[in-house]
Design a protein around this motif. Sequence first.
Motif, PDB file in Angstrom:
ATOM      1  N   ARG A  74       8.025  15.799  -1.498  1.00  0.00           N
ATOM      2  CA  ARG A  74       6.963  15.525  -0.526  1.00  0.00           C
ATOM      3  C   ARG A  74       5.908  14.600  -1.125  1.00  0.00           C
ATOM      4  NH1 ARG A  74       6.023  18.686   4.052  1.00  0.00           N
ATOM      5  NH2 ARG A  74       7.751  20.058   4.433  1.00  0.00           N
ATOM      6  N   ASN A  75       5.963  14.431  -2.434  1.00  0.00           N
ATOM      7  CA  ASN A  75       4.987  13.584  -3.101  1.00  0.00           C
ATOM      8  C   ASN A  75       5.321  12.123  -2.767  1.00  0.00           C
ATOM      9  OD1 ASN A  75       3.272  12.232  -4.804  1.00  0.00           O
ATOM     10  ND2 ASN A  75       3.884  13.347  -6.643  1.00  0.00           N
ATOM     11  N   PRO A  76       4.404  11.393  -2.090  1.00  0.00           N
ATOM     12  CA  PRO A  76       4.690  10.013  -1.689  1.00  0.00           C
ATOM     13  C   PRO A  76       4.997   9.088  -2.859  1.00  0.00           C
ATOM     14  CG  PRO A  76       2.688  10.801  -0.615  1.00  0.00           C
ATOM     15  CD  PRO A  76       3.116  11.852  -1.593  1.00  0.00           C
ATOM     16  N   SER A  77       4.379   9.301  -3.982  1.00  0.00           N
ATOM     17  CA  SER A  77       4.648   8.379  -5.089  1.00  0.00           C
ATOM     18  C   SER A  77       6.081   8.544  -5.600  1.00  0.00           C
ATOM     19  CB  SER A  77       3.620   8.546  -6.195  1.00  0.00           C
ATOM     20  OG  SER A  77       3.958   9.537  -7.105  1.00  0.00           O
ATOM     21  N   ASP A  78       6.662   9.749  -5.499  1.00  0.00           N
ATOM     22  CA  ASP A  78       8.053   9.956  -5.930  1.00  0.00           C
ATOM     23  C   ASP A  78       9.027   9.182  -5.050  1.00  0.00           C
ATOM     24  OD1 ASP A  78       7.277  11.586  -8.002  1.00  0.00           O
ATOM     25  OD2 ASP A  78       7.738  13.467  -6.949  1.00  0.00           O
ATOM     26  N   TRP A  79       8.931   9.351  -3.735  1.00  0.00           N
ATOM     27  CA  TRP A  79       9.904   8.675  -2.872  1.00  0.00           C
ATOM     28  C   TRP A  79       9.639   7.185  -2.762  1.00  0.00           C
ATOM     29  CZ3 TRP A  79       8.071   6.360   1.476  1.00  0.00           C
ATOM     30  CH2 TRP A  79       6.925   6.875   2.100  1.00  0.00           C
ATOM     31  N   MET A  80       8.363   6.752  -2.910  1.00  0.00           N
ATOM     32  CA  MET A  80       8.078   5.318  -2.887  1.00  0.00           C
ATOM     33  C   MET A  80       8.705   4.645  -4.105  1.00  0.00           C
ATOM     34  SD  MET A  80       4.214   5.102  -1.206  1.00  0.00           S
ATOM     35  CE  MET A  80       3.607   4.228  -2.547  1.00  0.00           C
ATOM     36  N   TRP A  81       8.623   5.284  -5.290  1.00  0.00           N
ATOM     37  CA  TRP A  81       9.240   4.724  -6.491  1.00  0.00           C
ATOM     38  C   TRP A  81      10.761   4.708  -6.361  1.00  0.00           C
ATOM     39  CZ3 TRP A  81       7.418   1.579  -9.797  1.00  0.00           C
ATOM     40  CH2 TRP A  81       6.065   1.591 -10.116  1.00  0.00           C
ATOM     41  N   ALA A 125      11.611   1.848  -4.077  1.00  0.00           N
ATOM     42  CA  ALA A 125      11.378   0.564  -4.749  1.00  0.00           C
ATOM     43  C   ALA A 125      12.486   0.269  -5.759  1.00  0.00           C
ATOM     44  CB  ALA A 125      10.018   0.572  -5.438  1.00  0.00           C
ATOM     45  N   LEU A 126      12.886   1.266  -6.533  1.00  0.00           N
ATOM     46  CA  LEU A 126      13.967   1.069  -7.505  1.00  0.00           C
ATOM     47  C   LEU A 126      15.296   0.767  -6.802  1.00  0.00           C
ATOM     48  CD1 LEU A 126      13.118   3.833 -10.138  1.00  0.00           C
ATOM     49  CD2 LEU A 126      12.865   1.354 -10.381  1.00  0.00           C
ATOM     50  N   GLY A 127      15.553   1.416  -5.675  1.00  0.00           N
ATOM     51  CA  GLY A 127      16.766   1.133  -4.898  1.00  0.00           C
ATOM     52  C   GLY A 127      16.772  -0.292  -4.378  1.00  0.00           C
ATOM     53  N   MET A 128      15.615  -0.763  -3.893  1.00  0.00           N
ATOM     54  CA  MET A 128      15.521  -2.148  -3.405  1.00  0.00           C
ATOM     55  C   MET A 128      15.716  -3.148  -4.541  1.00  0.00           C
ATOM     56  SD  MET A 128      12.681  -2.328  -0.402  1.00  0.00           S
ATOM     57  CE  MET A 128      11.406  -1.263  -1.047  1.00  0.00           C
ATOM     58  N   LEU A 129      15.145  -2.860  -5.711  1.00  0.00           N
ATOM     59  CA  LEU A 129      15.334  -3.752  -6.861  1.00  0.00           C
ATOM     60  C   LEU A 129      16.805  -3.810  -7.273  1.00  0.00           C
ATOM     61  CD1 LEU A 129      12.236  -2.951  -9.094  1.00  0.00           C
ATOM     62  CD2 LEU A 129      12.810  -5.138  -8.017  1.00  0.00           C
ATOM     63  N   ALA A 130      17.493  -2.684  -7.257  1.00  0.00           N
ATOM     64  CA  ALA A 130      18.916  -2.667  -7.610  1.00  0.00           C
ATOM     65  C   ALA A 130      19.724  -3.495  -6.611  1.00  0.00           C
ATOM     66  CB  ALA A 130      19.431  -1.230  -7.667  1.00  0.00           C
ATOM     67  N   ARG A 131      19.431  -3.358  -5.305  1.00  0.00           N
ATOM     68  CA  ARG A 131      20.126  -4.156  -4.288  1.00  0.00           C
ATOM     69  C   ARG A 131      19.825  -5.641  -4.455  1.00  0.00           C
ATOM     70  NH1 ARG A 131      18.556   0.253  -1.173  1.00  0.00           N
ATOM     71  NH2 ARG A 131      16.833  -0.907  -0.233  1.00  0.00           N
ATOM     72  N   ALA A 132      18.570  -5.988  -4.783  1.00  0.00           N
ATOM     73  CA  ALA A 132      18.196  -7.388  -4.980  1.00  0.00           C
ATOM     74  C   ALA A 132      18.931  -7.980  -6.185  1.00  0.00           C
ATOM     75  CB  ALA A 132      16.684  -7.511  -5.164  1.00  0.00           C
TER      76      ALA A 132
END
Length: 134
Positions: A3-10, A13-20
Motif C-alpha cells: 500500500r506504500n506508494p513509494s514501493d509500487w511507484m519504484w 519505474a524499474l519495470g518501465m526502465l527494463a522495457r525501455a
Amino acid sequence: MSRNPSDWMWADALGMLARAERAHRHFFQPAIPQPRKASWEPPVDVLETETEVFVIAALPGVAMDQIEAAIDGACLLLSGERAVPAALHNAVIHRMELPQGRFERRVPLPAGRYGAVTRQMWNGCLIVNLRKAL
C-alpha cells in the motif's frame, strides 16, 4: 501489492526502465549486412542456330567487367549493377528512365548441353554465345 506508494511507484519505474532497455537493444542493434537484392531485369533475346545459342541482353551504360554470367542448371544467370556516374551525383534530374542499381535476370535456355561460352559487348548489349556440345 504494498500500500506504500513509494514501493509500487519504484516497481513500476524499474519495470518501465527494463522495457525501455529491451526496446533499445531491439531497435539499435547493429544490422547484419544483407546482400543487395536486384531492383530491375534487363530485356533479353534468345536466338538458336544448329550449333549455338545466343543470349543478347540490353545493358547500355554497364561495363562488361560489371556483369556476371553463369549457367545455373537450365538457365543463364546474368547479374551486375548499373550506377550513376560520379560526376552526375549532384545533377538535377529532369527525367530518369534507365534503371539504376543492381540487376539480375534468369534466362531459361533451350534444352541441351553447352560447351564453350564466350561473351562480348556490342552497341550497349551483352552477347553471350553458348556453343552446343555434340
